[in-house]
Design an enzyme around this catalytic site. Structure first.
Site, PDB file in Angstrom:
ATOM      1  CE  LYS A 183       1.960   3.040  -5.060  1.00 38.34           C
ATOM      2  NZ  LYS A 183       2.424   2.292  -6.678  1.00 38.34           N
TER       3      LYS A 183
HETATM    4  C1  LIG Z   1      -3.700   4.543  -6.534  1.00 35.50           C
HETATM    5  C2  LIG Z   1      -3.229   3.038  -6.679  1.00 35.50           C
HETATM    6  N1  LIG Z   1      -4.595   2.218  -6.472  1.00 35.50           N
HETATM    7  C3  LIG Z   1      -3.374   0.683  -5.903  1.00 35.50           C
HETATM    8  C4  LIG Z   1      -2.534   0.488  -6.200  1.00 35.50           C
HETATM    9  C5  LIG Z   1      -2.182  -0.867  -5.563  1.00 35.50           C
HETATM   10  O1  LIG Z   1      -0.922  -1.346  -4.667  1.00 35.50           O
HETATM   11  P1  LIG Z   1       0.017  -2.001  -4.956  1.00 35.50           P
HETATM   12  O2  LIG Z   1       0.812  -2.356  -6.741  1.00 35.50           O
HETATM   13  O3  LIG Z   1       0.542  -2.346  -3.579  1.00 35.50           O
HETATM   14  O4  LIG Z   1      -1.167  -3.521  -4.801  1.00 35.50           O
HETATM   15  C6  LIG Z   1      -1.841   1.475  -7.041  1.00 35.50           C
HETATM   16  C7  LIG Z   1       0.215   1.102  -6.909  1.00 35.50           C
HETATM   17  O5  LIG Z   1       0.266   1.587  -7.215  1.00 35.50           O
HETATM   18  C8  LIG Z   1      -1.398   2.360  -6.093  1.00 35.50           C
HETATM   19  O6  LIG Z   1      -1.197   3.344  -7.426  1.00 35.50           O
END
Ligand SMILES: Cc1ncc(COP(=O)(O)O)c(C=O)c1O
Length: 375
Positions: A183
């Site tokens: 990110k």
């Molecule tokens: C659109 C979206 N939602 C949720 C998530 C979940 O985040 P995390 O990987 O921090 O759990 C991501 C992670 O890539 C994402 O791109």
């Protein structure tokens, strides 16, 4: 051979020093750094938001759904094309994702189809700000208000993005971020929910940590179930070091994205992403018509890798995964998401990338589209 990955976290001496200092401090789990990170994030977002740090974007979304009392019998509207966590969290709380197709270029929820999908069981709309481009929040807010629905934003990819001049995360409804290493800033793994302060925020804090809260006498009470979703101080210290650099990181991402847009020419087999005000360019996702080129995406990615270039796939249409086909979804349901799922390719984009790298990517792309690799 030097390999250019499609993404890489930008970590410098101050990040290493911050992590080292917290490791040496004697307090490494949730504590003063997590609290400071929450405050710093609230200050960056503006609007007097309360920010709660989580151990992932996924847990932030799950907790937000639970705090909104969404569960069995409920439906949540989500885009058919996103990272699968967007739909999985809905299932996890016992509700059902109601997929809706996306706009062909922005890849965010098609608002007209959202309006058509709202039914008696709908409890929330969960737009995704895809690759850092804000979904059409104004009409979505109007729909949510008119139908008394929650608007829970999946802003996992949108830290530093704006909509209508306002930071994503400063609207008051729950907005969930991710700080996974790919990110725009990272806490290694981590996430956050930004929302207006009040009972919902207090409930979210409880759900984040075993359902525990302290009563007026300072005694521990557990009025409801809660999980284990808190961010460590090690992650938060890294986040605190990263956050002041977010604006520069995003400016660099924007410059690189504009570089691609100037350098590449759209054609009948190449579709480029559109720019928008407040776009934070978390990713640069093109569409290539691999069928027209006569090659597979896998062969194309392998040929790029042979030239030292990494590429990603963001994302296959979620409703075509076995998990969601079992809910009755299938091919033909969401044509835009399905086409994007077949044709999408993520090109390298991260702040440490040089314009010469971008040039090499474009040259390789042009060569491979003229002479596609045979599978
Ligand atoms: C659109 C979206 N939602 C949720 C998530 C979940 O985040 P995390 O990987 O921090 O759990 C991501 C992670 O890539 C994402 O791109």
């Amino acid at each position: 051979m030097n390999v250019l990955p499609f993404t890489r976290p930008t970590l410098t001496e101050d990040d290493f020093a911050a992590v080292r200092a917290v490791l040496e401090s004697g307090w490494i789990t949730t504590g003063p750094k997590a609290a400071a990170f929450e405050q710093a994030l609230a200050d960056v977002l503006g609007g007097g938001m309360r920010v709660l740090a989580f151990n992932s974007g996924t847990s932030a979304l799950e907790a937000a759904l639970l705090a909104a009392d969404i569960g069995p019998g409920d439906e949540v509207i989500v885009p058919a094309m996103s990272f699968v966590a967007t739909a999985n969290v809905v299932l996890r709380v016992g509700a059902r994702p109601r997929f809706v197709d996306v706009e062909p270029r922005a890849r965010t929820l098609d608002v007209t189809q959202v309006a058509e999908a709202i039914g008696p069981r709908t409890r929330a709309i969960m737009p995704v700000h895809f690759a850092g481009r804000a979904a059409e929040l104004a009409p979505l807010r109007a729909l949510a208000e008119a139908h008394h629905l929650w608007l829970i934003e999946d802003a996992a990819q949108a830290i530093g993005s704006t909509y209508g001049g306002q930071a994503i995360g400063a609207s008051g409804n729950p907005v969930c971020f991710s700080f996974h290493p790919n990110k725009n800033i990272t806490t290694i793994e981590g996430g956050a929910v930004a929302l207006a302060d009040g009972p919902l925020a207090r409930r979210l804090a409880r759900i984040r940590f075993h359902g525990i809260e302290k009563d007026a006498e300072g005694e521990v009470q557990v009025p409801e179930w809660g999980g284990k979703m808190n961010l460590s101080d090690v992650g938060a210290a890294l986040g605190l070091a990263q956050l002041p650099k977010l604006a520069d990181f995003n400016a660099r991402r924007r410059a690189l994205a504009h570089g691609y847009l100037e350098r590449l020419t759209p054609s009948e087999w190449l579709r480029l992403p559109g720019d928008a005000p407040g776009h934070s360019w978390h990713m640069f996702c093109i569409e290539l018509d691999f069928a027209a080129l006569g090659c597979t995406r896998a062969a194309f990615i392998a040929a790029l890798a042979e030239r030292g270039i990494g590429a990603g796939v963001h994302y296959p249409a979620m409703h075509l995964f076995g998990l969601y086909r079992r809910l009755g979804y299938g091919p033909g349901d969401f044509p835009q998401a399905e086409r994007i799922g077949r044709q999408t390719l993520t090109l390298p984009l991260f702040p440490g990338m040089q314009m010469a790298d971008l040039d090499a990517v474009c040259t390789a792309l042009e060569a491979l589209t003229q002479h596609p690799p045979r599978s």
